[in-house]
Design an enzyme around this catalytic site. Structure first.
Site, PDB file in Angstrom:
ATOM      1  N   TYR A 191     -52.219  30.160 -33.797  1.00  0.00           N
ATOM      2  CA  TYR A 191     -52.356  28.716 -33.672  1.00  0.00           C
ATOM      3  C   TYR A 191     -51.125  27.960 -34.178  1.00  0.00           C
ATOM      4  O   TYR A 191     -50.766  26.913 -33.646  1.00  0.00           O
ATOM      5  CB  TYR A 191     -53.581  28.230 -34.442  1.00  0.00           C
ATOM      6  CG  TYR A 191     -54.890  28.450 -33.723  1.00  0.00           C
ATOM      7  CD1 TYR A 191     -55.541  27.404 -33.087  1.00  0.00           C
ATOM      8  CD2 TYR A 191     -55.482  29.716 -33.671  1.00  0.00           C
ATOM      9  CE1 TYR A 191     -56.744  27.601 -32.420  1.00  0.00           C
ATOM     10  CE2 TYR A 191     -56.676  29.927 -33.008  1.00  0.00           C
ATOM     11  CZ  TYR A 191     -57.302  28.867 -32.385  1.00  0.00           C
ATOM     12  OH  TYR A 191     -58.490  29.077 -31.723  1.00  0.00           O
ATOM     13  N   GLU A 208     -58.524  20.152 -28.377  1.00  0.00           N
ATOM     14  CA  GLU A 208     -59.336  20.612 -27.246  1.00  0.00           C
ATOM     15  C   GLU A 208     -58.927  19.935 -25.941  1.00  0.00           C
ATOM     16  O   GLU A 208     -58.973  20.551 -24.870  1.00  0.00           O
ATOM     17  CB  GLU A 208     -60.821  20.382 -27.536  1.00  0.00           C
ATOM     18  CG  GLU A 208     -61.339  21.069 -28.798  1.00  0.00           C
ATOM     19  CD  GLU A 208     -60.992  22.549 -28.863  1.00  0.00           C
ATOM     20  OE1 GLU A 208     -61.013  23.222 -27.805  1.00  0.00           O
ATOM     21  OE2 GLU A 208     -60.696  23.049 -29.966  1.00  0.00           O
TER      22      GLU A 208
END
Length: 725
Positions: A288, A200
């Site tokens: 991803y 993140e």
């Protein structure tokens, strides 16, 4: 709750426990009027009106907190936030909560970790606070681009389906992704938190500062952040084997997913996505993980990210913009020579679905490529004709060799021709540096198998992992026979890496160990083959379990995979495993305060009941109903009670499951599921369901899903017929 929709204000009224936004990909338009597209960046002025007993958070620091009264005279707090930086709509965020926080400042960046007050008081978010600042500084230094916001809030939400969200300056997490109990001795939880937090934080540059033009290039956000998550986690937890974790948790799973014709390519056209895909479907392992599995790409990207980030700061980019910046690096140096332009190389990976399998003929030195697909499925063709431009890392007889390129369907490499000596061997894709599988000829496979039996450490651990996974995948897709794959596993008595053992068991042992496999001829053969090879690693870890289990607190893979190893050993009937389970379970019975080693608790409880009598079963039942039992304790014991080997105990257990006073209706279905998957339980469960069908049908509102979910493929075909009725 009432929302007054507007660009700059939200009005919250009524009884409020918690409000948290999740606007990615296209939900900002449901909160305020906007052009909700990632390329339409803007600055935002946010003001939130909320209950005075709560705090309001948003992307930027609060610049004013005042009070107001509504038409009924009720008092409200008005929190006004500073104007945001220029950003995409999906990154705007707000949280209204009554949480507490811990804080520290890193290079002028005020970092606050918010969570339930009790969790903060107990120190559950201290670990997250301790690593967030250092990861920020690490990324700033690595990328040579400063973090542009004055503050960052990380919020642990009790229920958050997205897992985590990188909102600029207000990052939200599922509680389990941010909380670490100080009493937890083991590192696997730390590893997970460090990886998720790093991911993140990586988004603060990749996605927030520079955003993809549109969702078809989502991988520019997620793929790059997924790469830097491991760099950041390694920085704060250098003892973790994050290279092995990466290959085990990332590379192997995506290789298993990205091998079907229907799987999309990494980068699709906007028109194709708008016509064939939902935006949410793009948030998958392909996005991803696919490109970050190619070390050559990562080497190229890493060297030019600073100029890419600076040129497109507060703006948007597509993958061609990234290729242009990488090409600038290549053109400015003389060390790396490519067989084609960066765009041609990388488009062969991002614009084409799937990945190649390389077939090596050592007699001629020929390497050919084709898309890795099940041989029973006719290969499809596309504009790339199933050809990739592939960097090949390789070693010969343990010595690393210069990088080679395969830029056509087949090519002869004279350097890869081997002599007649059985000690002359070739290994491709060293340490899984490329995103492909390798199909060796029989000559090289025999030499590699012999090498592994004599000196397994001559091949790096990640490459041993790759060899095992490749040969079983090749077997599954009918490139080679199972006997060929098993040749490479004969050495396993000398294998001491649990993550390699896990990939072996993943391929050889059914996920449900108590399936009807025991009824077939394969079980005794598997038992004979596996047990003698498992004994060394089993006894190594059994010694720690008996004498000093705390010594495994830094052994990540023991925390993740030791349960599987021990469950398999007990399932195969290893007497020491059964005895150990019985001993530890008996200790628990003698002293309910005793803690069965966490690493093998599920196995111990199951086989403690299995080798025992009604006395052991009744103790499990008593502990299940103990007021101090956690949700995890109860789940382990629900499963363990189905491990009983006496039919009457299983039937009584199923009867208990019908009782509204003993279990909830949800537990009834779970109990049936656990029993039906056991060796002697599937027939008992079938008889129980048929006898009690009227009651079960009424309880589940005559939903045929009960049968379809628990009995399809496990019981007689008549069970399906009953469901159809």
């Amino acid at each position: 709750m009432k929302l007054k929709l507007g660009i700059v204000s939200l009005l919250i009224t009524g009884m409020l426990m918690l409000v948290a936004s999740q606007l990615e990909p296209t939900y900002a338009r449901t909160v305020y009027p906007c052009f909700d597209e990632p390329a339409m960046k803007a600055t935002f002025n946010i003001r939130i009106v909320h209950d005075p007993s709560y705090v309001a958070l948003s992307n930027m620091p609060a610049i004013d907190v005042s009070e107001m009264k509504d038409e009924n005279g009720s008092l409200w707090t008005v929190t006004t936030f500073n104007t945001s930086l220029k950003m995409s709509t999906y990154l705007t965020a707000f949280v209204i909560c009554d949480f507490d926080y811990v804080t520290r400042t890193e290079r002028g960046n005020e970092i606050r970790i918010w969570a339930r007050k009790e969790a903060v008081k107990n120190g559950y978010v201290d670990y997250a606070l301790n690593i967030t600042g250092p990861i920020f500084s690490f990324l700033e230094d690595l990328l040579n681009v400063s973090y542009p916001l004055p503050k960052t809030d990380l919020v642990a939400l009790p229920d958050f389906g997205a897992g985590a969200m990188e909102n600029w300056g207000l990052i939200t997490f599922q509680e389990s992704s941010l909380m670490y109990l100080p009493s937890d001795k083991f590192t696997s939880r730390k590893a997970m938190i460090a990886i998720i937090v790093s991911h993140e934080l990586g988004h603060q540059w990749f996605g927030n500062l520079v955003t993809m033009n549109w969702w078809n290039d989502l991988w520019l956000n997620e793929g790059l952040s997924s790469y830097f998550e491991y760099l950041g986690a390694t920085f704060v937890e250098p003892k973790l084997p994050l290279d092995k974790i990466f290959y085990d948790h990332v590379v192997q799973p995506v290789l298993r997913e990205d091998n079907e014709i229907g799987v999309r390519s990494l980068s699709e056209s906007e028109d194709k996505i708008k016509g064939s895909f939902s935006l949410m479907s793009l948030f998958d392992s392909i996005t991803y993980n696919k490109v970050k599995n190619t070390k050559f790409f990562l080497f190229l990207v890493y060297s030019k990210l600073m100029s890419y980030l600076k040129e497109f700061s507060f703006s948007n980019a597509n993958q061609d913009d990234l290729w242009t910046h990488i090409q600038m690096v290549i053109d400015a140096q003389d060390e790396v020579h490519l067989p084609a332009s960066v765009k041609q190389i990388m488009d062969s990976w991002t614009c084409q679905n799937g990945f190649p399998v390389l077939t090596l003929n050592l007699t001629t030195g020929t390497i050919s490529q084709e898309q890795f697909l099940d041989k029973k499925i006719e290969n499809n063709t596309d504009s790339y004709n199933n050809t990739w431009i592939i960097p090949i890392s390789w070693m010969r007889n343990g010595s690393s060799q210069p990088l080679m390129w395969l830029d056509k369907s087949s090519k002869v490499f004279p350097e890869m021709q081997v002599s007649e000596s059985e000690y002359d061997w070739i290994l491709l894709n060293v340490n899984l540096s490329g995103y492909y599988r390798v199909n060796y000829d029989q000559l090289n496979l025999k030499r590699l198998a012999r090498l592994l039996e004599n000196d397994p450490k001559a091949i790096p651990a990640v490459s041993r992992f790759q060899l095992i996974d490749d040969v079983f995948a090749l077997t599954q897709f009918r490139y080679i026979q199972i006997e060929t794959a098993l040749e490479l596993t004969k050495y396993l008595a000398r294998e001491d890496e649990l993550f390699i053992w896990n990939v072996v068991l993943l391929n050889l042992v059914p996920e449900d160990l108590e399936s009807t496999l025991k009824s077939y001829e394969v079980y005794p053969l598997l038992k004979k083959y596996l047990l003698k090879r498992m004994l060394p690693i089993y006894h190594y870890y059994a010694g720690f379990i008996r004498q000093n289990v705390d010594a495994l607190e830094d052994d990540y893979f023991a925390q993740v995979y030791l349960e599987k190893l021990f469950a398999t050993a007990c399932w195969l009937g290893l007497q020491d495993c059964l005895n150990l389970s019985s001993e530890l379970y008996a200790k628990w019975m003698d002293n309910p305060e005793y803690k069965i080693p966490f690493l093998i608790r599920r196995t111990v409880c199951c086989y403690g009941v299995a080798v025992g009598s009604d006395k052991e079963w009744n103790f499990a039942w008593e502990m299940y109903n103990h007021t101090g039992s956690t949700k995890e304790d109860k789940d382990i014991l629900l499963s363990a009670m189905s491990c009983a080997k006496e039919s009457w105990l299983l039937y009584r257990y199923l009867q208990y499951g019908l009782s509204d006073t003993l279990f909830s209706s949800n537990c009834t279905s779970i109990i049936i599921l656990y029993v039906v998957t056991k060796d002697i339980g599937h027939r008992i469960a079938w008889e129980f369901v048929t006898e009690n069908w009227p009651l079960l049908s009424e309880r589940y509102d005559k939903q045929p899903a009960l049968c379809a979910l628990y009995f399809c493929g496990s019981l007689a075909s008549s069970s399906i017929f009953m469901c159809e009725l």
